[in-house]
Design a protein around this motif. Structure first.
Motif, PDB file in Angstrom:
ATOM      1  N   ASN A  15      35.197  19.373  76.059  1.00 32.98           N
ATOM      2  CA  ASN A  15      35.024  20.000  77.375  1.00 32.98           C
ATOM      3  C   ASN A  15      33.772  20.867  77.417  1.00 32.98           C
ATOM      4  N   TYR A  16      33.451  21.528  76.313  1.00 31.59           N
ATOM      5  CA  TYR A  16      32.202  22.302  76.261  1.00 31.59           C
ATOM      6  C   TYR A  16      31.010  21.384  76.529  1.00 31.59           C
ATOM      7  N   ARG A  17      31.068  20.180  75.994  1.00 33.29           N
ATOM      8  CA  ARG A  17      29.993  19.222  76.225  1.00 33.29           C
ATOM      9  C   ARG A  17      30.005  18.750  77.671  1.00 33.29           C
ATOM     10  N   LYS A  18      31.167  18.341  78.142  1.00 29.08           N
ATOM     11  CA  LYS A  18      31.282  17.751  79.483  1.00 29.08           C
ATOM     12  C   LYS A  18      31.018  18.768  80.594  1.00 29.08           C
ATOM     13  N   VAL A  19      31.625  19.924  80.521  1.00 22.87           N
ATOM     14  CA  VAL A  19      31.550  20.915  81.600  1.00 22.87           C
ATOM     15  C   VAL A  19      30.292  21.767  81.518  1.00 22.87           C
ATOM     16  N   HIS A  20      29.906  22.147  80.298  1.00 23.27           N
ATOM     17  CA  HIS A  20      28.795  23.089  80.126  1.00 23.27           C
ATOM     18  C   HIS A  20      27.522  22.433  79.572  1.00 23.27           C
ATOM     19  N   GLY A  21      27.605  21.164  79.219  1.00 15.01           N
ATOM     20  CA  GLY A  21      26.432  20.462  78.701  1.00 15.01           C
ATOM     21  C   GLY A  21      26.019  20.887  77.308  1.00 15.01           C
ATOM     22  N   LEU A  22      26.928  21.467  76.544  1.00 11.53           N
ATOM     23  CA  LEU A  22      26.601  21.956  75.203  1.00 11.53           C
ATOM     24  C   LEU A  22      26.619  20.788  74.219  1.00 11.53           C
ATOM     25  N   ARG A  23      25.536  20.637  73.474  1.00 12.66           N
ATOM     26  CA  ARG A  23      25.401  19.468  72.603  1.00 12.66           C
ATOM     27  C   ARG A  23      24.935  19.797  71.186  1.00 12.66           C
ATOM     28  N   THR A  24      24.635  21.047  70.901  1.00  9.32           N
ATOM     29  CA  THR A  24      24.184  21.409  69.557  1.00  9.32           C
ATOM     30  C   THR A  24      25.255  22.235  68.859  1.00  9.32           C
ATOM     31  N   GLU A  26      24.716  24.994  67.416  1.00 11.77           N
ATOM     32  CA  GLU A  26      24.437  26.367  67.827  1.00 11.77           C
ATOM     33  C   GLU A  26      25.078  26.699  69.175  1.00 11.77           C
ATOM     34  N   SER A  27      24.919  25.828  70.164  1.00 11.55           N
ATOM     35  CA  SER A  27      25.461  26.118  71.497  1.00 11.55           C
ATOM     36  C   SER A  27      26.984  25.999  71.529  1.00 11.55           C
ATOM     37  N   LEU A  28      27.528  25.027  70.830  1.00  8.94           N
ATOM     38  CA  LEU A  28      28.986  24.875  70.790  1.00  8.94           C
ATOM     39  C   LEU A  28      29.650  26.075  70.118  1.00  8.94           C
ATOM     40  N   ILE A  29      29.084  26.512  68.996  1.00  6.96           N
ATOM     41  CA  ILE A  29      29.659  27.657  68.284  1.00  6.96           C
ATOM     42  C   ILE A  29      29.459  28.942  69.082  1.00  6.96           C
ATOM     43  N   ALA A  30      28.339  29.078  69.769  1.00  6.36           N
ATOM     44  CA  ALA A  30      28.114  30.273  70.592  1.00  6.36           C
ATOM     45  C   ALA A  30      29.180  30.397  71.673  1.00  6.36           C
ATOM     46  N   ARG A  31      29.625  29.282  72.207  1.00  8.08           N
ATOM     47  CA  ARG A  31      30.695  29.296  73.219  1.00  8.08           C
ATOM     48  C   ARG A  31      32.045  29.541  72.557  1.00  8.08           C
ATOM     49  N   PRO A  54      20.571  20.626  61.176  1.00  8.02           N
ATOM     50  CA  PRO A  54      20.117  21.948  61.617  1.00  8.02           C
ATOM     51  C   PRO A  54      20.997  22.448  62.764  1.00  8.02           C
ATOM     52  N   PRO A  55      21.143  23.761  62.922  1.00 10.64           N
ATOM     53  CA  PRO A  55      21.974  24.297  64.011  1.00 10.64           C
ATOM     54  C   PRO A  55      21.547  23.830  65.400  1.00 10.64           C
ATOM     55  N   GLN A  56      20.255  23.520  65.583  1.00 10.38           N
ATOM     56  CA  GLN A  56      19.750  23.114  66.893  1.00 10.38           C
ATOM     57  C   GLN A  56      19.819  21.599  67.113  1.00 10.38           C
ATOM     58  N   ALA A  57      20.296  20.863  66.134  1.00 11.58           N
ATOM     59  CA  ALA A  57      20.361  19.401  66.258  1.00 11.58           C
ATOM     60  C   ALA A  57      21.395  19.009  67.302  1.00 11.58           C
ATOM     61  N   GLY A  58      21.035  18.036  68.128  1.00  9.60           N
ATOM     62  CA  GLY A  58      21.981  17.502  69.096  1.00  9.60           C
ATOM     63  C   GLY A  58      23.032  16.662  68.385  1.00  9.60           C
ATOM     64  N   LEU A  59      24.258  16.776  68.829  1.00 14.58           N
ATOM     65  CA  LEU A  59      25.357  16.024  68.227  1.00 14.58           C
ATOM     66  C   LEU A  59      25.890  14.991  69.205  1.00 14.58           C
ATOM     67  N   HIS A  60      26.177  13.828  68.711  1.00 13.77           N
ATOM     68  CA  HIS A  60      26.914  12.825  69.476  1.00 13.77           C
ATOM     69  C   HIS A  60      28.362  12.984  69.025  1.00 13.77           C
ATOM     70  N   LEU A  61      29.221  13.452  69.898  1.00 19.09           N
ATOM     71  CA  LEU A  61      30.587  13.784  69.493  1.00 19.09           C
ATOM     72  C   LEU A  61      31.476  12.546  69.466  1.00 19.09           C
ATOM     73  N   PRO A  64      33.799  10.404  64.043  1.00 20.02           N
ATOM     74  CA  PRO A  64      33.490  11.025  62.752  1.00 20.02           C
ATOM     75  C   PRO A  64      32.796  12.379  62.891  1.00 20.02           C
ATOM     76  N   THR A  65      31.903  12.504  63.870  1.00 20.91           N
ATOM     77  CA  THR A  65      31.178  13.769  64.038  1.00 20.91           C
ATOM     78  C   THR A  65      32.100  14.853  64.559  1.00 20.91           C
ATOM     79  N   LEU A  66      32.940  14.515  65.535  1.00 23.06           N
ATOM     80  CA  LEU A  66      33.880  15.504  66.068  1.00 23.06           C
ATOM     81  C   LEU A  66      34.864  15.940  64.990  1.00 23.06           C
ATOM     82  N   ALA A  67      35.352  15.001  64.191  1.00 24.99           N
ATOM     83  CA  ALA A  67      36.267  15.354  63.097  1.00 24.99           C
ATOM     84  C   ALA A  67      35.573  16.269  62.086  1.00 24.99           C
ATOM     85  N   ALA A  68      34.314  15.994  61.767  1.00 27.04           N
ATOM     86  CA  ALA A  68      33.569  16.847  60.833  1.00 27.04           C
ATOM     87  C   ALA A  68      33.337  18.232  61.421  1.00 27.04           C
TER      88      ALA A  68
END
Length: 96
Positions: A15-24, A26-31, A54-61, A64-68
């Protein structure tokens, strides 16, 4: 149950990705762990290190990435990993 809590965390991150556009990391953890309550920069760095990005790297959730990401957050929050990879994987798959 642990599975319900893990599933809720995964759903919240999506939801952070979908609603707020958070993709890194750094941004996900900040929220997830705002700086008024946490050392957000150190938290994001620890999670990113565990993911090998890196903390600023964009993630494709994807699964496997979401589980990690969920695994790294749980480890950071608890100082250990009390849940199996199978439990985390199953919970994450339920929200994708």
């Amino acid at each position: 149950t642990p599975q319900n809590g893990i599933r809720a965390l995964a759903k919240l991150l999506l939801n952070y990705r979908k609603v707020h556009g958070l993709r890194t990391v750094e941004s996900l953890i900040a929220r997830w762990a705002p700086s008024n309550e946490n050392d957000t920069r150190a938290y994001a760095a620890a999670v990113a290190r565990e993911l090998g990005v890196p903390p600023q790297a964009g993630l494709h959730l994807d699964q496997p990435t979401l589980a990690a990401l969920v695994t790294a957050i749980i480890r950071h929050e608890n100082g250990q990993q009390p849940y199996s990879a199978e439990l985390i994987g199953n919970a994450v798959r339920e929200v994708l």
